[in-house]
Design a protein around this motif. Structure first.
Motif, PDB file in Angstrom:
ATOM      1  N   ASN A  41      29.493  52.048  64.975  1.00 34.64           N
ATOM      2  CA  ASN A  41      30.270  51.841  63.756  1.00 34.64           C
ATOM      3  C   ASN A  41      31.768  51.727  64.038  1.00 34.64           C
ATOM      4  OD1 ASN A  41      31.385  54.483  63.934  1.00 34.64           O
ATOM      5  ND2 ASN A  41      29.687  55.332  62.774  1.00 34.64           N
ATOM      6  N   THR A  42      32.505  51.321  63.031  1.00 36.94           N
ATOM      7  CA  THR A  42      33.937  51.057  63.178  1.00 36.94           C
ATOM      8  C   THR A  42      34.716  52.303  63.552  1.00 36.94           C
ATOM      9  OG1 THR A  42      33.776  49.292  61.535  1.00 36.94           O
ATOM     10  CG2 THR A  42      35.977  50.139  62.018  1.00 36.94           C
ATOM     11  N   GLN A  43      34.350  53.441  62.989  1.00 39.94           N
ATOM     12  CA  GLN A  43      35.071  54.679  63.284  1.00 39.94           C
ATOM     13  C   GLN A  43      34.966  55.043  64.764  1.00 39.94           C
ATOM     14  OE1 GLN A  43      33.824  58.166  61.113  1.00 39.94           O
ATOM     15  NE2 GLN A  43      35.623  59.347  61.708  1.00 39.94           N
ATOM     16  N   THR A  44      33.795  54.859  65.339  1.00 37.87           N
ATOM     17  CA  THR A  44      33.599  55.144  66.768  1.00 37.87           C
ATOM     18  C   THR A  44      34.491  54.256  67.614  1.00 37.87           C
ATOM     19  OG1 THR A  44      31.298  55.756  66.335  1.00 37.87           O
ATOM     20  CG2 THR A  44      31.901  55.281  68.620  1.00 37.87           C
ATOM     21  N   ILE A  45      34.488  52.974  67.302  1.00 37.62           N
ATOM     22  CA  ILE A  45      35.295  52.015  68.059  1.00 37.62           C
ATOM     23  C   ILE A  45      36.784  52.328  67.932  1.00 37.62           C
ATOM     24  CG2 ILE A  45      35.959  49.581  68.221  1.00 37.62           C
ATOM     25  CD1 ILE A  45      33.073  48.931  67.264  1.00 37.62           C
ATOM     26  N   LEU A  46      37.242  52.611  66.714  1.00 44.67           N
ATOM     27  CA  LEU A  46      38.663  52.901  66.493  1.00 44.67           C
ATOM     28  C   LEU A  46      39.072  54.222  67.153  1.00 44.67           C
ATOM     29  CD1 LEU A  46      39.168  51.804  62.763  1.00 44.67           C
ATOM     30  CD2 LEU A  46      39.870  50.601  64.851  1.00 44.67           C
ATOM     31  N   THR A  47      38.167  55.196  67.170  1.00 48.16           N
ATOM     32  CA  THR A  47      38.470  56.472  67.831  1.00 48.16           C
ATOM     33  C   THR A  47      38.674  56.271  69.322  1.00 48.16           C
ATOM     34  OG1 THR A  47      37.198  57.720  66.185  1.00 48.16           O
ATOM     35  CG2 THR A  47      37.623  58.810  68.295  1.00 48.16           C
ATOM     36  N   ILE A  48      37.829  55.463  69.936  1.00 52.24           N
ATOM     37  CA  ILE A  48      37.961  55.186  71.373  1.00 52.24           C
ATOM     38  C   ILE A  48      39.243  54.416  71.653  1.00 52.24           C
ATOM     39  CG2 ILE A  48      36.938  53.916  73.309  1.00 52.24           C
ATOM     40  CD1 ILE A  48      34.179  54.666  72.130  1.00 52.24           C
ATOM     41  N   GLU A 228      26.350  56.195  71.419  1.00 50.65           N
ATOM     42  CA  GLU A 228      25.664  56.576  70.186  1.00 50.65           C
ATOM     43  C   GLU A 228      25.743  58.093  69.982  1.00 50.65           C
ATOM     44  OE1 GLU A 228      21.349  55.779  68.108  1.00 50.65           O
ATOM     45  OE2 GLU A 228      21.406  56.702  70.085  1.00 50.65           O
ATOM     46  N   VAL A 229      25.613  58.847  71.079  1.00 50.96           N
ATOM     47  CA  VAL A 229      25.767  60.304  71.003  1.00 50.96           C
ATOM     48  C   VAL A 229      27.178  60.645  70.517  1.00 50.96           C
ATOM     49  CG1 VAL A 229      25.832  62.458  72.329  1.00 50.96           C
ATOM     50  CG2 VAL A 229      24.040  60.764  72.789  1.00 50.96           C
ATOM     51  N   PHE A 230      28.174  59.958  71.066  1.00 50.10           N
ATOM     52  CA  PHE A 230      29.553  60.205  70.635  1.00 50.10           C
ATOM     53  C   PHE A 230      29.723  59.878  69.147  1.00 50.10           C
ATOM     54  CE2 PHE A 230      34.022  58.595  70.213  1.00 50.10           C
ATOM     55  CZ  PHE A 230      34.621  59.855  70.233  1.00 50.10           C
ATOM     56  N   GLU A 231      29.074  58.810  68.706  1.00 49.06           N
ATOM     57  CA  GLU A 231      29.134  58.437  67.292  1.00 49.06           C
ATOM     58  C   GLU A 231      28.596  59.565  66.408  1.00 49.06           C
ATOM     59  OE1 GLU A 231      26.505  55.341  64.875  1.00 49.06           O
ATOM     60  OE2 GLU A 231      28.085  54.330  66.023  1.00 49.06           O
ATOM     61  N   ILE A 233      28.664  62.668  67.217  1.00 50.81           N
ATOM     62  CA  ILE A 233      29.555  63.818  67.385  1.00 50.81           C
ATOM     63  C   ILE A 233      30.716  63.767  66.401  1.00 50.81           C
ATOM     64  CG2 ILE A 233      31.357  64.721  68.941  1.00 50.81           C
ATOM     65  CD1 ILE A 233      29.360  64.397  71.233  1.00 50.81           C
ATOM     66  N   ILE A 234      31.218  62.567  66.116  1.00 50.28           N
ATOM     67  CA  ILE A 234      32.435  62.424  65.303  1.00 50.28           C
ATOM     68  C   ILE A 234      32.359  63.175  63.970  1.00 50.28           C
ATOM     69  CG2 ILE A 234      33.894  60.759  64.077  1.00 50.28           C
ATOM     70  CD1 ILE A 234      33.489  58.837  66.426  1.00 50.28           C
ATOM     71  N   PRO A 235      31.259  63.077  63.203  1.00 53.92           N
ATOM     72  CA  PRO A 235      31.200  63.854  61.947  1.00 53.92           C
ATOM     73  C   PRO A 235      31.180  65.366  62.171  1.00 53.92           C
ATOM     74  CG  PRO A 235      29.553  62.091  61.958  1.00 53.92           C
ATOM     75  CD  PRO A 235      30.081  62.199  63.346  1.00 53.92           C
ATOM     76  N   LEU A 236      30.860  65.787  63.404  1.00 49.25           N
ATOM     77  CA  LEU A 236      30.800  67.213  63.733  1.00 49.25           C
ATOM     78  C   LEU A 236      32.066  67.692  64.436  1.00 49.25           C
ATOM     79  CD1 LEU A 236      27.150  67.213  65.195  1.00 49.25           C
ATOM     80  CD2 LEU A 236      27.842  67.959  62.907  1.00 49.25           C
ATOM     81  N   ALA A 237      33.090  66.862  64.451  1.00 49.47           N
ATOM     82  CA  ALA A 237      34.306  67.144  65.216  1.00 49.47           C
ATOM     83  C   ALA A 237      34.899  68.509  64.873  1.00 49.47           C
ATOM     84  CB  ALA A 237      35.345  66.058  64.960  1.00 49.47           C
ATOM     85  N   GLY A 238      35.176  69.275  65.934  1.00 50.41           N
ATOM     86  CA  GLY A 238      35.848  70.556  65.772  1.00 50.41           C
ATOM     87  C   GLY A 238      34.965  71.699  65.337  1.00 50.41           C
ATOM     88  N   THR A 239      33.647  71.484  65.277  1.00 49.42           N
ATOM     89  CA  THR A 239      32.765  72.524  64.716  1.00 49.42           C
ATOM     90  C   THR A 239      32.276  73.537  65.756  1.00 49.42           C
ATOM     91  OG1 THR A 239      30.835  71.072  64.987  1.00 49.42           O
ATOM     92  CG2 THR A 239      31.966  71.029  62.851  1.00 49.42           C
ATOM     93  N   THR A 240      32.471  73.258  67.055  1.00 41.44           N
ATOM     94  CA  THR A 240      32.016  74.213  68.073  1.00 41.44           C
ATOM     95  C   THR A 240      33.140  75.136  68.545  1.00 41.44           C
ATOM     96  OG1 THR A 240      32.296  72.457  69.735  1.00 41.44           O
ATOM     97  CG2 THR A 240      30.076  72.835  68.898  1.00 41.44           C
ATOM     98  N   HIS A 241      34.367  74.876  68.092  1.00 46.90           N
ATOM     99  CA  HIS A 241      35.499  75.797  68.261  1.00 46.90           C
ATOM    100  C   HIS A 241      35.697  76.279  69.706  1.00 46.90           C
ATOM    101  CE1 HIS A 241      35.526  75.806  63.899  1.00 46.90           C
ATOM    102  NE2 HIS A 241      34.275  76.261  63.887  1.00 46.90           N
ATOM    103  N   GLY A 242      35.615  75.358  70.654  1.00 47.88           N
ATOM    104  CA  GLY A 242      35.895  75.703  72.050  1.00 47.88           C
ATOM    105  C   GLY A 242      34.708  76.232  72.838  1.00 47.88           C
TER     106      GLY A 242
END
Length: 351
Positions: A41-48, A228-231, A233-242
């Motif tokens: 998707n576009t968000q994945t491409i723009l993030t990279i 695809e895995v990274f795609e 991950i994006i909605p889950l960004a920041g949820t594992t807190h390190g």
């Protein structure tokens, strides 16, 4: 006769964004051709693309503010000592395979247990010292040790080891001016064929999977799957807190954790250079990581003019390029960045 394009610095840190964009294009093509429901998707491409831009900014900042042009010398690393420890590394890895009871390349169960403490000593020891040996005491005969290393470590079933060894040596020799057109072509073919062969053979040895893709198709598939895995991950960004970062420097398997957390099944996953940091710290973490890598690689690059600086830069750059697919989830590879930091400190030290 030296390489005809020798004046072009093919291995400047700018090669990182070039390879990232190449991986993105190949992964996008792969996402159309294989089992994926939708292309990236576009968000994945723009993030990279955002990550690439931040990396380039880091390189530019370092070019203007932090360039160090000095040869670092470590006199106690004699030619004989380097050769002895390189051979020791080969012996340790051979012993590792013997103790495993078979060749991991042909057995997925053995492969899952192949990165033992012996391997963790042998691989970095060989990788670092073979590049320092070539950088300080280049001799064609030492290329035999390089090929032996690629073979012995390749039997572990991980193509990253083969690419790490051959890729870093290729870059070291390039900066030494030892890459002729003929040798360059031979090296590229060996690296490409070696990586394809190991990846393909290892995939065929997995009893629970049945692949119908040829070695080239498998590359496109793997890159598409990683992105695809990274795609996801994006909605889950920041949820594992390190948590992933803490696992890298303690115990556990970050890649398996990502598989469970993102796809909800027990599998060891590659999530690209951007996946782990995005899960842990979101876009802020991604920005800091890419800025740091851009600055750091450019500083080390400025030390790659002669001597051991060439070998250390070659190692760090090669493994950063490998990270583009696999992700920085191995403490041993972060150790290579620590090695670069030591190099910087030695360069700043007054004679």
């Amino acid at each position: 006769m030296s390489f005809s394009f020798r004046k072009i610095d093919f291995f400047h840190p700018y090669i990182v964004p070039v390879i990232i964009l190449a991986v993105l294009i190949m992964g996008y093509i792969g996402s159309f051709n294989y089992r994926f429901e939708d292309p990236l998707n576009t968000q994945t491409i723009l993030t990279i693309i955002f990550a690439v831009i931040v990396f380039i900014i880091g390189v530019v900042i370092a070019s203007k503010k932090f360039t160090i042009e000095k040869e670092v010398k470590i006199n106690f690393l004699s030619e004989k000592i380097l050769v002895i420890f390189i051979i020791l590394a080969l012996v340790l890895q051979s012993l590792n395979i013997v103790l495993l009871g078979g060749i991991p390349l042909f057995n997925s169960v053995l492969k899952s247990n192949a990165t033992t403490n012996l391997w963790r000593i042998a691989y970095p020891l060989f990788l670092i010292l073979i590049n320092i040996l070539l950088a300080k005491y280049y001799d064609k005969k030492y290329l035999i040790l390089v090929l032996l290393g690629a073979l012995v470590f390749g039997l572990n079933g991980y193509r990253t080891s083969v690419v790490g060894i051959l890729g870093s040596v290729f870059i070291t020799m390039f900066y030494l001016g030892k890459i002729s057109r003929k040798l360059g072509i031979i090296f590229v073919i060996i690296i490409g064929v070696g990586a394809l062969a190991i990846g393909y053979i290892a995939s065929q040895s997995i009893a629970t999977q049945h692949w119908t893709l040829n070695p080239v198709e498998l590359v496109f598939y793997r890159l598409a799957f990683t992105l695809e895995v990274f795609e996801k991950i994006i909605p889950l960004a920041g949820t594992t807190h390190g948590h992933i970062l803490s696992m890298i420097f303690s115990s556990g398997s970050p890649r398996s954790f990502i598989g469970n957390y993102v796809l909800h099944y027990d599998v060891c996953l590659t999530s690209s250079l951007f996946g782990p940091v995005m899960l842990d710290f979101g876009y802020i973490g991604l920005t800091i990581q890419m800025l740091f890598m851009g600055v750091f690689l450019k500083i080390i690059h400025s030390l790659a003019s002669k001597g051991i600086g060439i070998g250390i830069y070659s190692i760090i750059l090669t493994h950063t390029l490998i990270w583009i697919e696999t992700g920085p989830t191995d403490i041993m590879i972060w150790f290579l960045y620590l090695l670069g930091l030591i190099l910087i400190i030695l360069a700043l030290k007054k004679d």
